[in-house]
Design an enzyme around this catalytic site. Structure first.
Site, PDB file in Angstrom:
ATOM      1  N   SER A   9      57.424  14.757   6.221  1.00  0.00           N
ATOM      2  CA  SER A   9      58.357  14.588   7.337  1.00  0.00           C
ATOM      3  C   SER A   9      57.615  14.825   8.643  1.00  0.00           C
ATOM      4  CB  SER A   9      59.521  15.572   7.212  1.00  0.00           C
ATOM      5  OG  SER A   9      60.290  15.500   8.391  1.00  0.00           O
ATOM      6  N   HIS A  34      58.280   9.979   6.389  1.00  0.00           N
ATOM      7  CA  HIS A  34      59.691  10.297   6.629  1.00  0.00           C
ATOM      8  C   HIS A  34      59.883  10.579   8.122  1.00  0.00           C
ATOM      9  CE1 HIS A  34      63.698  11.689   5.354  1.00  0.00           C
ATOM     10  NE2 HIS A  34      63.567  12.618   6.295  1.00  0.00           N
ATOM     11  N   ASP A  36      62.599  11.459  11.116  1.00  0.00           N
ATOM     12  CA  ASP A  36      63.926  12.018  11.363  1.00  0.00           C
ATOM     13  C   ASP A  36      64.415  11.677  12.765  1.00  0.00           C
ATOM     14  OD1 ASP A  36      64.522  13.587   8.950  1.00  0.00           O
ATOM     15  OD2 ASP A  36      62.664  14.628   9.491  1.00  0.00           O
ATOM     16  N   MET A  38      67.535  12.111  15.414  1.00  0.00           N
ATOM     17  CA  MET A  38      68.705  12.977  15.656  1.00  0.00           C
ATOM     18  C   MET A  38      69.302  12.663  17.022  1.00  0.00           C
ATOM     19  SD  MET A  38      67.305  16.614  14.206  1.00  0.00           S
ATOM     20  CE  MET A  38      66.329  16.689  12.696  1.00  0.00           C
ATOM     21  N   HIS A  67      65.312   8.286   8.522  1.00  0.00           N
ATOM     22  CA  HIS A  67      66.514   9.063   8.182  1.00  0.00           C
ATOM     23  C   HIS A  67      67.273   9.296   9.483  1.00  0.00           C
ATOM     24  CE1 HIS A  67      67.984  13.376   6.894  1.00  0.00           C
ATOM     25  NE2 HIS A  67      68.982  12.511   6.945  1.00  0.00           N
ATOM     26  N   MET A  69      70.150  10.768  11.583  1.00  0.00           N
ATOM     27  CA  MET A  69      71.203  11.788  11.646  1.00  0.00           C
ATOM     28  C   MET A  69      71.914  11.593  12.973  1.00  0.00           C
ATOM     29  SD  MET A  69      68.754  14.757  10.129  1.00  0.00           S
ATOM     30  CE  MET A  69      67.331  13.705  10.379  1.00  0.00           C
ATOM     31  N   MET A 138      70.616  16.000   0.756  1.00  0.00           N
ATOM     32  CA  MET A 138      70.118  17.014   1.694  1.00  0.00           C
ATOM     33  C   MET A 138      70.133  18.379   1.001  1.00  0.00           C
ATOM     34  SD  MET A 138      69.201  15.514   4.457  1.00  0.00           S
ATOM     35  CE  MET A 138      68.747  17.035   5.304  1.00  0.00           C
ATOM     36  N   ASP A 177      65.553  16.271   0.643  1.00  0.00           N
ATOM     37  CA  ASP A 177      65.031  16.565   1.981  1.00  0.00           C
ATOM     38  C   ASP A 177      65.485  17.948   2.433  1.00  0.00           C
ATOM     39  OD1 ASP A 177      64.084  16.391   4.575  1.00  0.00           O
ATOM     40  OD2 ASP A 177      65.520  14.846   5.223  1.00  0.00           O
TER      41      ASP A 177
HETATM   42  C1  DX5 Z   1      66.124  18.103   8.521  1.00  0.00           C
HETATM   43  C2  DX5 Z   1      65.262  16.884   8.323  1.00  0.00           C
HETATM   44  C3  DX5 Z   1      64.109  17.072   7.438  1.00  0.00           C
HETATM   45  C4  DX5 Z   1      63.107  18.099   7.902  1.00  0.00           C
HETATM   46  C5  DX5 Z   1      62.589  18.781   6.689  1.00  0.00           C
HETATM   47  O1  DX5 Z   1      67.271  17.755   9.192  1.00  0.00           O
HETATM   48  O2  DX5 Z   1      66.051  15.818   7.785  1.00  0.00           O
HETATM   49  O3  DX5 Z   1      63.451  15.850   7.125  1.00  0.00           O
HETATM   50  O4  DX5 Z   1      62.042  17.566   8.634  1.00  0.00           O
HETATM   51  O5  DX5 Z   1      61.777  19.808   7.077  1.00  0.00           O
HETATM   52  P1  DX5 Z   1      61.284  20.935   6.089  1.00  0.00           P
HETATM   53  O6  DX5 Z   1      60.526  20.253   4.988  1.00  0.00           O
HETATM   54  O7  DX5 Z   1      60.449  21.790   6.966  1.00  0.00           O
HETATM   55  O8  DX5 Z   1      62.504  21.641   5.565  1.00  0.00           O
HETATM   56 ZN    ZN Z   2      64.975  14.006   7.018  1.00  0.00          ZN
END
Ligand code: DX5
Ligand code: ZN
Length: 221
Positions: A9, A34, A36, A38, A67, A69, A138, A177
């Site tokens: 990630s 990956h 993220d 947000m 991904h 969010m 998740m 994840d």
């Molecule tokens: C959280 C993200 C993850 C995050 C995971 O909302 O979707 O992808 O980066 O991070 P770790 O592996 O540090 O928990």
């Molecule tokens: Zn993620």
């Protein structure tokens, strides 16, 4: 049995040295990147947006696993596909018309995924499961890296594996994840995860490339 994949990630990478970190994990054998996204609404944080996905795509040679969010993800499907997403995963919790969003993604010829928060039951995707390429379970509440793995996820994964088997849907990839690290990666994979996302577990390790290789070797055992 499907090949187990590791998706670092990039949220835990060094944002000022993103290209360097991408090359490092690619050389160490990462299967997917990956990414993220947000929006500060669905989750209480901001991270990467559409221009950054485009920039990452330019310097990467493995698939981009995006991904999102964000609220209203359907509005941005085309933009993320145009930016280079190879997988696009939206959250069931923010999609009153989830079926439509999945079809929108599939119509663009990339892999369609749906993510479920820790409190969201598997039944939320019961009627659309057959249309999916990926189901993201998740294992932390989304929004931040570095949180602890929620142990109930293992049971949820086992139940999901059973459903996929019963419904002849074992080609669908199951991704996990949040809180995935060397110490628990094998147990999570054995419970039914095909794609293991790990942010701080890789990038905050003393030697990230070596850690990624160690994780891969652990999955082979
Ligand atoms: C959280 C993200 C993850 C995050 C995971 O909302 O979707 O992808 O980066 O991070 P770790 O592996 O540090 O928990
Ligand atoms: Zn993620």
């Amino acid at each position: 049995m499907k090949k187990k994949k590791i998706a670092p990630s990039l949220l835990a990478a060094d944002f000022a040295n993103m290209e360097r970190d991408i090359k490092m994990v690619e050389e160490a054998g990462a299967d997917l990147l990956h990414i993220d996204v947000m929006d500060g609404h669905f989750v209480p944080n901001f991270t990467i947006g559409i221009p950054m996905v485009k920039a990452i795509k330019k310097v990467s040679s493995i698939p981009c696993d995006v991904h999102v969010m964000i609220e209203n993800p359907g509005r941005y499907v085309d933009a993320f596909v145009d930016a280079g997403a190879d997988y696009l995963t939206v959250h069931a919790e923010v999609c009153p018309n989830l079926h439509r969003v999945i079809q929108q993604i599939k119509a663009r010829g990339i892999k369609a995924g749906v993510a479920l928060n820790p409190h969201t039951p598997l039944s939320a995707i019961e009627e659309v499961m057959q249309d999916l390429d990926l189901i993201l379970i998740m294992s932390v509440n989304p929004g931040f890296g570095g949180q602890s793995f929620i142990s109930n996820t293992l049971d949820k994964l086992q139940r999901l594996s059973k459903i996929l088997k019963e419904r002849n849907l074992e080609h669908i990839e199951v991704e996990v994840d949040g809180g995935v690290k060397y110490s628990n990666i094998k147990e999570i994979a054995d419970a039914g995860a095909d794609i293991l996302v790990s942010g701080s577990g890789i990038f905050k390790a003393g030697h990230p490339a070596q850690m990624l290789q160690d994780m891969k070797n652990k999955l082979k055992k």
